[in-house]
Scaffold this active site. Sequence first.
Site, PDB file in Angstrom:
ATOM      1  N   GLY A 103      -1.605  -1.490   6.713  1.00 36.45           N
ATOM      2  CA  GLY A 103      -1.679  -2.693   7.543  1.00 36.45           C
ATOM      3  C   GLY A 103      -3.028  -3.364   7.429  1.00 36.45           C
ATOM      4  O   GLY A 103      -3.734  -3.182   6.420  1.00 36.45           O
ATOM      5  N   GLY A 142      -6.429  -3.640   7.476  1.00 38.85           N
ATOM      6  CA  GLY A 142      -7.415  -2.570   7.418  1.00 38.85           C
ATOM      7  C   GLY A 142      -8.535  -2.660   8.444  1.00 38.85           C
ATOM      8  O   GLY A 142      -8.938  -1.647   9.019  1.00 38.85           O
ATOM      9  N   THR A 179       0.869  -1.188   0.000  1.00 41.68           N
ATOM     10  CA  THR A 179       0.000   0.000   0.000  1.00 41.68           C
ATOM     11  C   THR A 179       0.905   1.236   0.000  1.00 41.68           C
ATOM     12  O   THR A 179       1.999   1.203   0.558  1.00 41.68           O
ATOM     13  CB  THR A 179      -0.853  -0.012   1.283  1.00 41.68           C
ATOM     14  OG1 THR A 179      -1.809  -1.052   1.158  1.00 41.68           O
ATOM     15  CG2 THR A 179      -1.574   1.302   1.528  1.00 41.68           C
ATOM     16  N   GLY A 202     -11.361  -1.465   2.646  1.00 37.57           N
ATOM     17  CA  GLY A 202     -10.505  -1.442   3.836  1.00 37.57           C
ATOM     18  C   GLY A 202     -10.484  -0.079   4.515  1.00 37.57           C
ATOM     19  O   GLY A 202     -11.396   0.737   4.361  1.00 37.57           O
ATOM     20  N   ASP A 203      -9.423   0.148   5.255  1.00 36.72           N
ATOM     21  CA  ASP A 203      -9.290   1.395   6.026  1.00 36.72           C
ATOM     22  C   ASP A 203      -8.848   2.581   5.171  1.00 36.72           C
ATOM     23  O   ASP A 203      -9.068   3.736   5.543  1.00 36.72           O
ATOM     24  CB  ASP A 203      -8.267   1.207   7.155  1.00 36.72           C
ATOM     25  CG  ASP A 203      -6.895   0.831   6.599  1.00 36.72           C
ATOM     26  OD1 ASP A 203      -6.830  -0.034   5.693  1.00 36.72           O
ATOM     27  OD2 ASP A 203      -5.885   1.404   7.052  1.00 36.72           O
TER      28      ASP A 203
HETATM   29  N1  ASP Z   1      -4.621  -1.191   4.830  1.00 37.44           N
HETATM   30  C1  ASP Z   1      -4.818  -1.841   3.566  1.00 37.44           C
HETATM   31  C2  ASP Z   1      -6.163  -2.523   3.576  1.00 37.44           C
HETATM   32  O1  ASP Z   1      -6.472  -3.197   4.530  1.00 37.44           O
HETATM   33  C3  ASP Z   1      -3.752  -2.833   3.220  1.00 37.44           C
HETATM   34  C4  ASP Z   1      -2.334  -2.425   3.516  1.00 37.44           C
HETATM   35  O2  ASP Z   1      -2.060  -1.346   3.991  1.00 37.44           O
HETATM   36  O3  ASP Z   1      -1.431  -3.213   3.220  1.00 37.44           O
HETATM   37  O4  ASP Z   1      -6.866  -2.430   2.633  1.00 37.44           O
END
Ligand code: ASP
Length: 320
Positions: A246, A248, A194, A224-225
């Site tokens: 991370g 999410g 990401t 996601g987040d």
């Molecule tokens: N945060 C992102 C999600 O969960 C994934 C990531 O940051 O690697 O969509």
Amino acid sequence: MKKVFFAALITLLPLIYFGFSLNETPAPQKKYVLVVHGGAGAIARDISKEEKKLILDGITEALNAGKAVLEKGGSALDAVETVIRLLEDNPNFNSGRGAVLSDEGLAELDASIMSGIDLSCGAVGNVKRVKNPISLARGVMEKSKHVLLVSDGAEKFAKEIGAELVDNDYFITEKMRQIYLNRKKEIDESKKGTVGAVALDLNGNLAAGTSTGGMMFKKTGRVGDTPIIGAGNYANNKTAGISCTGWGEKFIKNLIAYNVSALMEYKGYSLQKAVDETFTNSLSKNDGGLIAIDKDGNYSFYYNTQSMTRGLVTSEGKFE
Ligand code: ASP
């Protein structure tokens, strides 16, 4: 009467003068700071030298582009968008081209951007044909009355504002196709790359942006987040700009980015103390990380994963 007035004026003049000069706060030193991330858990132990170089070159290119915007006096928002567009176009990160794939084998992209000046923000979720989701997020912020548009509606809006559309295949690299076909469900592989950027510009304004393909083999339609303001992204000139990466779902449940800002605003914490406390209280090992800059230009890189790809450039000459 006149005499009394002049006597009073003469007595008060120095007070008025010194009073004003004591209240004058020194003009803040003009500086810019830019921090960038390429995802938590991104550099696995067995990564080849060539792959590592591609990732580091991508971050370096992004930092240079953001620096060029900021040193000319450009806005934090422009710097963030410029940096993230480049990383979205770069197939070595999990955003735009090179994104991970959903359980249906599609690239389903999320992004958001926020200005610390007035909390204006825009986000898109689950877009499958928009070449640069971060620019569409900015479009939502600047050209609509809304904050978050998803899926078909977001793509309809993309057409309306003339954002570039591509086939979903454009996003799918050979590497991702192979991982998908082999159903190689490795946890590290599933949460990598990401991208995010936070900038403080010469006018003292903060902005933050984040863009992702989400998590490998996510259920189609999962958001996601990253496009959830306050979870994966936040910016407020009173406190800080924050971009997360991370797992999410955990970042949503704990509103990680907003939590950092709230601890600073309501408890008077320093940026680092707010970040430390947020991670200690709300997240477990391997959940992810974040990058942040506070209103004075202090920055923080934090992750509880094995690694987090990251970079920094400042007007004071740091380039790391
Ligand atoms: N945060 C992102 C999600 O969960 C994934 C990531 O940051 O690697 O969509």
